[in-house]
Scaffold this active site. Structure first.
Site: not given
Length: 214
Positions: A126, A144
């Site tokens: 991420k 996420d």
DNA sequence: AACTCGGGGCA
DNA sequence: TGCCCAGAGTT
């Protein structure tokens, strides 16, 4: 209106308008002036809000905005500067190690490939994609838990796995909306499209949501 | 795959 | 006041 008759492009376009309308206030994004600042801010952002991170970095980056500058701080000194956010002990450790790696292996510069970014400490998929997309304008949408769940429910992604979702969102979302859309999905996932007991009755997008119609 | 870090947000 | 978490590393 049925989602079956909407093209993917029309659906994305409709969602962009809905999100912008429903979350009109400018979403708070991470403040940064350089790729390095974005890298550090993103490491700090794990399990916390961008608002909290910006409070910390506003002061930190005044004097400590390069790997060499941050490495002048001891771990306890760095912890003291970031201890108003959670997980600060680990984050301070990750940041110091990352700064050392940047100097040792990357001439003090933030690398521009996913493979090299993942060599840094505290940088996962991420964080790597946030830096790639927002500092280097590469095609890599950050995913996420909220983004994964909400985009899958809406029908923007298959929900198969994170890698597939990254690829699908990268292809379907207009490049200039990425930062906003990422924030919208997170905010929506937290407030309405929750993991458990999603509040579909109060969701502005339910009429074109695969999850709601199923 | 489960556990850990941690202050903030929210019921 | 207690539960959960806007990730990543470790075991």
């Amino acid at each position: 209106m049925s989602t079956k008759k909407m093209s993917k492009e029309d659906k994305v376009s409709a969602l962009l308008k809905l999100f912008a309308e429903y979350y009109p206030n400018p979403k708070t994004s991470l403040n940064f002036k350089t790729p390095f600042e974005l890298l550090i801010a993103t490491i700090l952002s794990a399990q916390t809000t961008d608002i909290q991170v910006n409070k910390v970095t506003a002061e930190l980056f005044k004097k400590y905005n390069t790997p060499a500058a941050i490495l002048k701080l001891s771990q306890s000194e760095l912890e003291e500067k970031i201890n108003s956010i959670g997980l600060y002990h680990n984050k301070a450790k990750y940041i110091l190690k990352t700064c050392q790696i940047l100097l040792d292996q990357f001439e003090g510069q933030v690398p521009e490939t996913r493979k090299d970014l993942l060599k840094l400490s505290g940088v996962g998929r991420k964080t790597a994609n946030v830096v790639l997309a927002n500092a280097f304008f590469k095609a890599a949408f950050p995913v996420d838990t909220h983004v994964f769940r909400v985009s899958a429910r809406l029908g923007l992604s298959s929900g198969k796995n994170v890698s597939k979702t990254e690829q699908e969102l990268t292809e379907i979302l207009p490049r200039d909306c990425w930062i906003d859309f990422h924030h919208w999905l997170i905010e929506h996932g937290r407030a309405i499209c929750k993991a458990q007991n999603p509040d579909c009755e109060n969701c502005f997008a339910s009429y074109l949501c695969d999850y709601f119609q199923a």
